[in-house]
Each structure stands twice: as C-alpha cells, then as structure tokens.
Design a protein around this motif. Structure first.
Motif, PDB file in Angstrom:
ATOM      1  N   GLY A  58       0.722  -1.230  -0.011  1.00  0.00           N
ATOM      2  CA  GLY A  58       0.050  -0.059   0.057  1.00  0.00           C
ATOM      3  C   GLY A  58       0.878   1.303  -0.070  1.00  0.00           C
ATOM      4  O   GLY A  58       0.605   2.182  -0.684  1.00  0.00           O
ATOM      5  N   SER A  59       2.195   1.262   1.008  1.00  0.00           N
ATOM      6  CA  SER A  59       2.893   2.385   0.694  1.00  0.00           C
ATOM      7  C   SER A  59       3.488   2.628  -0.681  1.00  0.00           C
ATOM      8  O   SER A  59       3.578   3.574  -0.995  1.00  0.00           O
ATOM      9  N   ARG A  60       4.018   1.478  -1.402  1.00  0.00           N
ATOM     10  CA  ARG A  60       4.462   1.840  -2.696  1.00  0.00           C
ATOM     11  C   ARG A  60       3.445   2.381  -3.471  1.00  0.00           C
ATOM     12  O   ARG A  60       3.763   3.011  -4.444  1.00  0.00           O
ATOM     13  N   GLY A  61       2.180   1.758  -3.489  1.00  0.00           N
ATOM     14  CA  GLY A  61       1.056   2.276  -4.401  1.00  0.00           C
ATOM     15  C   GLY A  61       0.716   3.896  -4.117  1.00  0.00           C
ATOM     16  O   GLY A  61       0.733   4.725  -4.990  1.00  0.00           O
ATOM     17  N   TYR A  62       0.805   4.224  -2.867  1.00  0.00           N
ATOM     18  CA  TYR A  62       0.811   5.698  -2.388  1.00  0.00           C
ATOM     19  C   TYR A  62       2.077   6.595  -3.093  1.00  0.00           C
ATOM     20  O   TYR A  62       1.744   7.563  -3.656  1.00  0.00           O
ATOM     21  N   TRP A  63       3.125   5.881  -2.783  1.00  0.00           N
ATOM     22  CA  TRP A  63       4.364   6.719  -3.376  1.00  0.00           C
ATOM     23  C   TRP A  63       4.145   6.881  -4.952  1.00  0.00           C
ATOM     24  O   TRP A  63       4.810   7.900  -5.463  1.00  0.00           O
ATOM     25  N   ARG A  64       3.875   5.853  -5.742  1.00  0.00           N
ATOM     26  CA  ARG A  64       3.837   5.826  -7.091  1.00  0.00           C
ATOM     27  C   ARG A  64       2.658   6.818  -7.647  1.00  0.00           C
ATOM     28  O   ARG A  64       3.015   7.568  -8.425  1.00  0.00           O
ATOM     29  N   TRP A  65       1.696   6.869  -6.581  1.00  0.00           N
ATOM     30  CA  TRP A  65       0.647   7.642  -7.238  1.00  0.00           C
ATOM     31  C   TRP A  65       1.178   9.421  -7.049  1.00  0.00           C
ATOM     32  O   TRP A  65       0.959  10.254  -7.815  1.00  0.00           O
ATOM     33  N   SER A  66       1.873   9.417  -5.663  1.00  0.00           N
ATOM     34  CA  SER A  66       2.387  10.800  -5.435  1.00  0.00           C
ATOM     35  C   SER A  66       3.608  11.172  -6.308  1.00  0.00           C
ATOM     36  O   SER A  66       3.448  12.458  -6.737  1.00  0.00           O
ATOM     37  N   HIS A  67       4.423  10.215  -6.881  1.00  0.00           N
ATOM     38  CA  HIS A  67       5.435  10.726  -7.839  1.00  0.00           C
ATOM     39  C   HIS A  67       4.656  11.049  -9.259  1.00  0.00           C
ATOM     40  O   HIS A  67       5.030  11.651  -9.973  1.00  0.00           O
TER      41      HIS A  67
END
Length: 109
Positions: A58-67
């Motif tokens: 979930g954290s990786r998904g959030y960071w991908r969305w943020s980037h």
C-alpha cells in the motif's frame, strides 16, 4: 520492530542506488496483467500473506501515485479531483444504509 521503518532486506545500496519507496526490491515475478487464468492459483500462492507486506505494498502504491500526480512541478487539478471522487465514494458507502431506508419511505420530507 515488526519491520516498520526499516529498509527491505532485498535492498542493497551498491546495486540499487538511492532508496526509492515506490520500487519493489524483492524477486521479480510475472505481473498480474500477464497471468493467464490457469496460472492464477500458482501466482496467488507465491504472494506473501504477511500483513507487514500488505502495508508495504500500500505504501508503494501511495508513493507511485504521489510521484506521478502530486509531486510534479505542474501537477494540475488531477490529484484534487481524484481525492474528491475517492472521498465522495467513501462517504456514500458510509451512508448507504440511510440512503436505502430513505428510498423505501413513502414521503420524502
């Protein structure tokens, strides 16, 4: 403690360079979009059932969305609209029981 706040064991600074929270450093596997229906049970059995790994995903998904949407210099209105739609769906789901009761009433005042 429980793997929170620690770098993944698979991460090696000499190989991967600077740490990026949006990248999975574990073993490479077939993406879900390329898995055939007959291969799905074997693919699912290779997934981790550890809740810590779910949080990391979930954290990786959030960071991908943020980037992609939030951090660019000229990101536009896309992240605002996505958040508004997401929050609208969330509050609609919270109030679904009241919406159903109201729909079945004879007079709606």
């Amino acid at each position: 403690m429980f793997g929170f706040g620690e770098l993944p064991k698979e991460y090696n600074v000499k190989i991967h360079g600077p740490y990026d929270p949006a990248v999975y450093y574990g073993p490479k596997d077939t993406p879900l979009s390329e898995v055939k229906l007959g291969q799905l049970p074997a693919w699912l059995s290779r997934r981790s059932k550890n809740p810590v790994d779910w949080v990391r995903a979930g954290s990786r998904g959030y960071w991908r969305w943020s980037h992609k949407y939030l951090f660019p210099k000229h990101s536009g209105i896309v992240p605002v609209v996505q958040m508004a739609v997401g929050l609208s769906f969330f509050f609609w789901a919270l109030n679904m029981s009241d919406i159903r009761k109201h729909k079945l009433q004879k007079y709606h005042w």
